[in-house]
Design an enzyme around this catalytic site. Structure first.
Site: not given
Ligand code: LMR
Length: 398
Positions: A129, A210, A246
């Protein structure tokens, strides 16, 4: 005074939402941000949340929570991550604070790491991420990466992962996605988690999980905690970031929890007090509403089972859309393999679509997604799946 301030680069995920909102086209589709939509493309407030809010209404005062947040919400969160009957909870070995959702939990941990383990680094999977990099960067913790994804097979590079775990200096900190890896949708199997845990033990590494998508991998939050439970069984100390964005659809409420399993109760008391001290100058104490919603739902057997049913409903709709997207692409005669759409799990499909192809999807078809080719399956509906498949086929055929 501020003349030297340049505009910040757009966020690779939230910037996509901004661009989507600014597009007047009636055809536009947002498969960028990981936020669940119903089959009409509308945001969802879960029934269990509505009911919890009915119970709160009229009963709520607006007092501050303690610096560490709601004790009840923390208790329920720990049961969800560590297990209902966890001895670690009974022995009070877990230092935990309510956090501003998963991001806030990661950031508190990163700041804690910087303050108390100033010589440590964090190993982050490739890819991960995008905000993980920002979080540890701003906390000034040096970052290293470890192998995770295998582009050719669109699956896990298990051999590469194990090599990197072995080659990292003893006692390294690793960021692991507990389930439903973002962005790849690729998780280790249970057997592989056991091997990872075993190797961590040999190397004395510290795993920081996480867990932003508990419930979205298998449809069952208990099953999705398996990786964490394996590490607990093997006697690791762990850290864990939990988010209700989520799995309870509480995105804007910023409800989450950071926990650190310590050696004993005394250590847990010290660690918790330090986490609170980090929170105090940043935001004093966390917001109350989402925490109340979470603790009411998880504390009431009837509401909890309604929640479990609703989580499964969301996960199942996504699975259905994976199948539909793949079938549509195959039906169009795409020469490429799209097996990974249904092999990958959780909210995302790591499609293999290139950044240039993504640009074409956006410019020619008003389809918004991150440039790494991640499709948020939660934004796919029976109404837009054929349009999406057709556009993907057009930009990927040679
Ligand atoms: C995502 O990966 O789309 C979500 O976790 C939202 C974000 O805050 O990036």
């Amino acid at each position: 005074l501020f003349g030297h301030v340049e505009p910040a680069p757009k966020d690779p995920i939230l910037g996509v939402t901004e661009a989507f909102l600014a597009d007047p086209s009636p055809d536009k589709v947002n498969v960028g941000v990981g936020a669940y939509r119903d089959d009409n493309g509308k945001p969802v407030v879960l029934e269990c949340v509505r009911e919890a809010e009915r119970r709160i209404a009229g009963n709520l005062n607006m007092e501050y929570l303690p610096m560490g947040g709601s004790i009840k919400m923390i208790e329920e969160s720990l049961k969800l991550a560590y297990g209902e009957d966890s001895d670690f909870i009974k022995d009070k070995r877990i230092a935990a604070v309510q956090a501003l959702s998963g991001t806030g939990a990661c950031r508190l941990f990163a700041d804690f790491q910087r303050r108390f383990l100033p010589n440590s680094q964090i190993y982050i999977p490739t890819p991960t991420w995008s905000n993980h990099h920002n979080i540890w960067r701003d906390a000034q913790v040096p970052q290293r990466t470890f192998t995770y994804y295998h582009p050719e097979s669109r699956g896990l590079d298990f051999a590469g992962l194990m090599d990197d775990i072995k080659n990292a200096p003893n006692g390294s900190f690793f960021l692991l996605h507990a389930c439903a890896h973002n962005p790849t949708g690729v998780d280790p199997t249970e057997e592989q988690w056991r091997e990872i845990s075993y190797q961590f033990k040999i190397k004395n590494h510290f795993p920081f999980f996480d867990m932003a998508y508990q419930g979205f991998a298998s449809g069952d939050p208990e099953r999705d905690a398996k990786a964490i439970r394996i590490f607990l069984e093997d006697g690791h100390q762990i850290g864990c970031a939990q988010s209700y964005a989520k799995n309870m659809g509480l995105y804007g409420q910023r409800a989450g929890c950071l926990s650190i399993l310590c050696e004993d109760e005394m250590q847990a008391v010290s660690v918790k007090s330090q986490l609170q001290q980090i929170a105090r100058p940043m935001y004093s104490n966390p917001p109350v509403h989402g925490a109340l919603v979470v603790s009411i739902i998880l504390n009431d057997p009837e509401l909890k089972s309604l929640w479990l049913k609703e989580v499964k409903g969301m996960a199942d709709r996504i699975i259905g859309m994976r199948k539909a997207l793949r079938e549509n692409l195959e039906g169009l005669g795409s020469p490429l393999s799209w097996d990974h759409i249904t092999n990958q799990i959780g909210m995302f499909c790591y499609s293999g679509i290139t950044p240039e192809q993504v640009d074409r999807l956006t410019n020619e078809y008003h389809i918004y997604m991150t440039r790494n080719g991640r499709i948020s399956m939660a934004g796919v509906t029976t109404g837009n799946v054929a349009y999406l498949a057709n556009a993907i086929h057009e930009v990927t055929k040679t």
